[in-house]
Scaffold this motif. Structure first.
Motif, PDB file in Angstrom:
ATOM      1  N   SER A 266       0.823  -1.197   0.000  1.00  0.00           N
ATOM      2  CA  SER A 266       0.000   0.000   0.000  1.00  0.00           C
ATOM      3  C   SER A 266       0.863   1.255   0.000  1.00  0.00           C
ATOM      4  O   SER A 266       2.061   1.226   0.312  1.00  0.00           O
ATOM      5  CB  SER A 266      -0.920  -0.011   1.222  1.00  0.00           C
ATOM      6  OG  SER A 266      -0.144   0.019   2.400  1.00  0.00           O
ATOM      7  N   LYS A 267       0.232   2.404  -0.351  1.00  0.00           N
ATOM      8  CA  LYS A 267       0.945   3.681  -0.377  1.00  0.00           C
ATOM      9  C   LYS A 267       1.413   4.078   1.020  1.00  0.00           C
ATOM     10  O   LYS A 267       2.479   4.662   1.191  1.00  0.00           O
ATOM     11  CB  LYS A 267       0.047   4.766  -0.967  1.00  0.00           C
ATOM     12  CG  LYS A 267      -0.276   4.559  -2.444  1.00  0.00           C
ATOM     13  CD  LYS A 267      -1.118   5.692  -2.957  1.00  0.00           C
ATOM     14  CE  LYS A 267      -1.420   5.517  -4.446  1.00  0.00           C
ATOM     15  NZ  LYS A 267      -2.269   6.605  -4.954  1.00  0.00           N
ATOM     16  N   LYS A 268       0.603   3.757   2.026  1.00  0.00           N
ATOM     17  CA  LYS A 268       0.959   4.103   3.400  1.00  0.00           C
ATOM     18  C   LYS A 268       2.219   3.354   3.830  1.00  0.00           C
ATOM     19  O   LYS A 268       3.123   3.919   4.464  1.00  0.00           O
ATOM     20  CB  LYS A 268      -0.208   3.753   4.320  1.00  0.00           C
ATOM     21  CG  LYS A 268       0.022   4.111   5.775  1.00  0.00           C
ATOM     22  CD  LYS A 268      -1.190   3.758   6.612  1.00  0.00           C
ATOM     23  CE  LYS A 268      -0.957   4.108   8.067  1.00  0.00           C
ATOM     24  NZ  LYS A 268      -2.107   3.725   8.917  1.00  0.00           N
ATOM     25  N   PHE A 269       2.326   2.091   3.469  1.00  0.00           N
ATOM     26  CA  PHE A 269       3.495   1.289   3.820  1.00  0.00           C
ATOM     27  C   PHE A 269       4.750   1.808   3.119  1.00  0.00           C
ATOM     28  O   PHE A 269       5.826   1.916   3.727  1.00  0.00           O
ATOM     29  CB  PHE A 269       3.234  -0.172   3.434  1.00  0.00           C
ATOM     30  CG  PHE A 269       4.425  -1.071   3.628  1.00  0.00           C
ATOM     31  CD1 PHE A 269       4.811  -1.467   4.893  1.00  0.00           C
ATOM     32  CD2 PHE A 269       5.174  -1.490   2.542  1.00  0.00           C
ATOM     33  CE1 PHE A 269       5.908  -2.293   5.078  1.00  0.00           C
ATOM     34  CE2 PHE A 269       6.268  -2.312   2.715  1.00  0.00           C
ATOM     35  CZ  PHE A 269       6.634  -2.713   3.989  1.00  0.00           C
ATOM     36  N   MET A 270       4.621   2.155   1.836  1.00  0.00           N
ATOM     37  CA  MET A 270       5.771   2.663   1.096  1.00  0.00           C
ATOM     38  C   MET A 270       6.249   3.992   1.656  1.00  0.00           C
ATOM     39  O   MET A 270       7.453   4.259   1.736  1.00  0.00           O
ATOM     40  CB  MET A 270       5.403   2.811  -0.385  1.00  0.00           C
ATOM     41  CG  MET A 270       5.040   1.490  -1.079  1.00  0.00           C
ATOM     42  SD  MET A 270       6.384   0.294  -1.048  1.00  0.00           S
ATOM     43  CE  MET A 270       7.579   1.140  -2.076  1.00  0.00           C
TER      44      MET A 270
END
Length: 328
Positions: A266-270
């Protein structure tokens, strides 16, 4: 026939004590510029002060003595309906020609339809067949009551029939209002109409129960369909958590991964990985009270603490007893 202004007075009798008066004349067509009047002026009779409970069948029977009646129009409603029907017929013809051309072009392309779209269409059709339906309440065949003084149009088959209705000899007046047998399909009139209406507004409890139960089934079915659409679990799709890892779930209708593959982070993880990684709380390796000896030691410590507290309380009591009040 007696005349008032341009109208002929047409008396009709329901019984020996009840007489109703209608006023008739030839229809004068006054269409708007560019509009077409569906009522022919040379074959249409304009009627004023129709009986409030008059039906098309009764008017056709009454004026059928003078010639063939094609149709009956109440208060101009059928005029508008006829104009709309004419417009719909022309539009349908145009659409039919366009559809014929399109069908001829799309016959070759129908085989190339997306497989997923076919499956979706079949799913919708299958759900439509399985979906529950509301059981309607019983409806009685009641005639429509119109306001007093309403108007209508009687369209005859030929102009001679119109002239015959306007030249009724005085010896034939008043005309008798047509009455049908109770065994016929005619709607009830008079007091019978209001009795039937009273019964129709109070259906049996069994019919009300079926209507209510079916309505609740439809509501629950719609709620279930909405929850399925809003659910994050989809059949045949992998479930990826916030860290970008594919969750291992058990098989079944939901959460079953058919295609496999690697989940996308996900974008949050990246974003967190760019900022130096996620800060997680350190978990204690030892668990208190997990082993039996830990439980025993904890109980012993609690007993020792209680004993010390009891002894301290005893010392406080003895010290207070040794002190006496000396006012002098």
């Amino acid at each position: 026939m007696q005349k008032i202004s341009d109208f002929h007075v047409l008396p009709i009798t329901y019984s020996s004590q009840a007489t109703h008066y209608m006023y008739i004349r030839a229809h004068a067509s006054r269409p708007k510029p560019g509009a077409v009047d569906p009522l022919p002026a040379d074959r249409t009779l304009f009627v004023v002060n129709l009986p409030p409970d008059a039906t098309e069948r009764e008017l056709k029977t009454l004026f059928g003595k003078f010639g063939t009646v094609e149709r009956v129009s109440f208060a101009g409603h059928d005029r508008v309906q006829a104009i709309l029907e004419q417009e719909d017929e022309t539009s349908e013809e145009e659409e039919g020609n366009v559809d014929a051309d399109e069908n001829g072009m799309d016959e070759d392309d129908s085989d190339g339809e997306d497989v997923q779209a076919k499956k979706q269409r079949k799913k919708v059709e299958r759900e439509a067949k399985v979906a529950p339906k509301v059981v309607p309440l019983p409806i009685a065949a009641l005639r429509a009551l119109r306001p007093t003084g309403s108007v209508g149009h009687i369209v005859f088959a030929s102009p001679q029939h119109l002239n015959a209705s306007l030249a009724i000899p005085a010896a034939s007046l008043p005309l008798k209002w047509p009455k049908f047998k109770a065994t016929s399909s005619a709607e009830p009139s008079g007091l019978s109409h209001y009795i039937a209406r009273h019964k129709a507004l109070r259906p049996p409890l069994t019919a009300i129960k079926e209507h209510a139960d079916s309505s609740m089934e439809v509501f629950e079915y719609k709620q279930a369909q909405a929850s399925k659409r809003n659910s994050k679990y989809r059949k045949g799709e992998a479930i990826v958590d916030e860290d970008g890892f594919t969750l291992v779930t058990r098989g079944g209708a939901y959460g079953q991964t058919l295609g496999g593959g690697v989940g996308v982070a996900s974008k949050k993880f990246m974003q967190e990985m760019k900022n130096g990684g996620r800060k997680r709380k350190k978990k204690t390796t030892s668990k208190e009270g997990f082993y039996a000896f830990q439980v025993r030691e904890k109980r012993i410590k609690e007993q020792i603490a209680l004993k010390k507290a009891f002894e301290a309380d005893q010392q406080k009591v003895e010290q207070r007893q040794g002190k006496r009040f000396k006012p002098y």
